[in-house]
Design an enzyme around this catalytic site. Structure first.
Site, PDB file in Angstrom:
ATOM      1  N   HIS A  62      58.120  30.405  19.791  1.00  0.00           N
ATOM      2  CA  HIS A  62      57.914  28.969  19.630  1.00  0.00           C
ATOM      3  C   HIS A  62      58.933  28.335  18.681  1.00  0.00           C
ATOM      4  O   HIS A  62      59.026  27.100  18.613  1.00  0.00           O
ATOM      5  CB  HIS A  62      56.490  28.684  19.131  1.00  0.00           C
ATOM      6  CG  HIS A  62      55.871  27.464  19.736  1.00  0.00           C
ATOM      7  ND1 HIS A  62      56.596  26.346  20.102  1.00  0.00           N
ATOM      8  CD2 HIS A  62      54.583  27.179  20.063  1.00  0.00           C
ATOM      9  CE1 HIS A  62      55.800  25.437  20.601  1.00  0.00           C
ATOM     10  NE2 HIS A  62      54.567  25.919  20.606  1.00  0.00           N
ATOM     11  N   ASP A 116      59.999  25.438  23.534  1.00  0.00           N
ATOM     12  CA  ASP A 116      58.830  24.561  23.502  1.00  0.00           C
ATOM     13  C   ASP A 116      57.906  24.889  24.664  1.00  0.00           C
ATOM     14  O   ASP A 116      58.343  25.398  25.707  1.00  0.00           O
ATOM     15  CB  ASP A 116      59.255  23.093  23.582  1.00  0.00           C
ATOM     16  CG  ASP A 116      60.044  22.655  22.359  1.00  0.00           C
ATOM     17  OD1 ASP A 116      59.806  23.227  21.277  1.00  0.00           O
ATOM     18  OD2 ASP A 116      60.898  21.756  22.489  1.00  0.00           O
TER      19      ASP A 116
END
Length: 443
Positions: free
Chosen positions: A415, A419
């Site tokens: 992450h 995204d």
């Protein structure tokens, strides 16, 4: 006679030490020149070490799992005078012999020192006193005590005379041969029968028939330890998120069946080569997924070529052989690469360059794939893709209910780099290709 010290050679550029994975010899074994003596593991590969001389093994550097520095003693061998001249063992001033191991210096007790220096060995029937056991430089613990006890038990059973058939039967019955009294010079089937008859009245039950097995202590070494360290580092450093989507692969499976029916001498297609084609066609629009993240330097490298790692289960543990430039290969070539690399990994013959350099990893459990998976990222990559099991279920087609073959596709991402929107968009693009398989062959 003379003592020859075989020191661990430099087995790789930049390697300062290697881990003992397995011994092929034990103290007291008579070995020949070039005979395999140990498997040593570095950060890059497992290397089989061979003896440079013939003789009798006197001492080993440590136990599997110990680390041995380059240039330190690996094996001490008693050889004929003149063999390995100048290689005599160095002795400290107090007369003990020191072995370099990952835990420090190990000092042999007096009875073993006499045997190592050519003195009279201890009697085969003598039990060593508690203070006579050699230490490995590691602090005493329950684990080391249990490992020592297990070693003594195996040694006692190895001394029992019995044919291979008797040993196999005893193993199946869960009988420790060291507890069976032989009627002659060796244990025979009749002795096993007598043992079972005698113990029946005492509630004896063979292993596997309701009797609980004893606890087992397993030392984590070699590839298993490397996997544990890598997985722990991945979960510790990478904030994972996983996205799962359901894909209708009915038409894809129909096309695969047709292709396999006319494949000739080409390898049989599984769903993986077709999935790889879809992934490679989709990645140019999502370069953030085919990448590596150097979190120490703060640099993300996005790769133009797809070097796809294919997670492969072996007897030694999980390995990830790599298909180089997967984007340039067709489905038949990919099927051949998957088969070749998997066979090499399981046989322990995969080359170092075939086990490193992946930019994205694919992991599949095949028929055991389950409903969904949350795979752990192969650090320093930023994504890993996991197809799950194909199952047939009823689905609605307009107002009709028809059978369809469905497969969930999982993707785990870093992450810090990827995204959630990007991961979901990538999977949806792969889904469109798989659900309309003719698009796999278009430009």
């Amino acid at each position: 006679m003379a003592l020859f010290t075989f020191r661990l050679p430099d087995i790789g550029e930049g390697i300062s030490s290697a881990e003992i994975v397995a011994w092929h010899v034990q103290a007291g074994d008579v070995i020949g020149e070039d005979q395999p003596i140990a498997d040593m593991m570095t950060d890059k590969a497992t290397v089989e070490m061979e003896s440079p001389v013939a003789g009798t093994v006197v001492r080993l550097a440590g136990e599997p799992g110990d680390s041995v520095p380059i240039g330190a003693m690996l094996v001490e061998i008693e050889v004929e005078d003149g063999t390995g001249a100048g290689a005599e063992v160095e002795r400290p001033s107090d007369g003990t012999i020191e072995a370099a191991t990952g835990g420090g210096a190990a000092v042999l007790p007096e009875p073993e020192r006499r045997e190592a220096h050519g003195g009279a060995p201890a009697s085969a029937g003598d039990e060593p006193e508690a203070g006579e056991k050699a230490t490995s430089g590691m602090p005493r613990s329950d684990v080391s005590s249990q490992l020592a006890a297990d070693s003594r038990t195996r040694s006692q059973e190895d001394k029992v005379l019995a044919s291979p058939a008797v040993r196999a039967r005893a193993k199946d019955l869960g009988i420790d041969l060291a507890q069976v009294k032989p009627s002659g010079d060796r244990i025979r089937h009749a002795d096993l029968d007598a043992f079972l008859l005698y113990r029946a009245g005492q509630g004896y039950r063979p292993a596997g028939r309701g009797a609980a097995r004893p606890d087992e202590l397993v030392k984590v070494i070699g590839l298993r330890r490397r996997i544990a360290e890598n997985m722990a580092a991945s979960k510790r450093h990478i904030p994972h998120f996983t996205y799962v989507e359901e894909i209708d692969v009915t038409r894809l499976e129909e096309m695969r069946d047709q292709l396999n029916a006319t494949r000739g001498d080409r390898p049989r297609l599984t769903i993986l080569p077709l999935l790889i084609v879809a992934i490679c066609k989709t990645l140019p629009a999502f370069p953030m997924l085919n990448a590596r993240y150097d979190d120490e330097a703060g640099i993300v490298t996005r790769y133009g070529s797809v070097h796809l790692g294919v997670a492969t289960q072996t007897d030694a543990g999980l390995m990830v052989p790599v298909i180089r430039d997967a984007q340039d290969r067709n489905m038949w070539q990919l099927a051949s690469d998957i088969r070749r690399l998997a066979e090499a990994a399981r046989a322990g013959k995969a080359k170092v360059e075939e086990l490193s350099g992946s930019t994205l990893t694919l992991t599949s459990l095949g028929a055991l794939g389950g409903i969904a998976t949350t795979p752990v990222i192969n650090r320093p990559e930023v994504a890993i893709i996991g197809p799950n099991r194909v199952i047939e279920r009823p689905v609605f087609r307009g107002k009709d209910v028809v059978p369809a073959k469905l497969m969930n596709l999982s993707i785990s991402c870093d992450h810090r780099v990827v995204d959630g929107w990007d991961a979901a968009s990538f999977v949806q693009a792969v889904r469109r290709l798989l659900e309309t398989p003719v698009m796999l062959f278009g430009d």
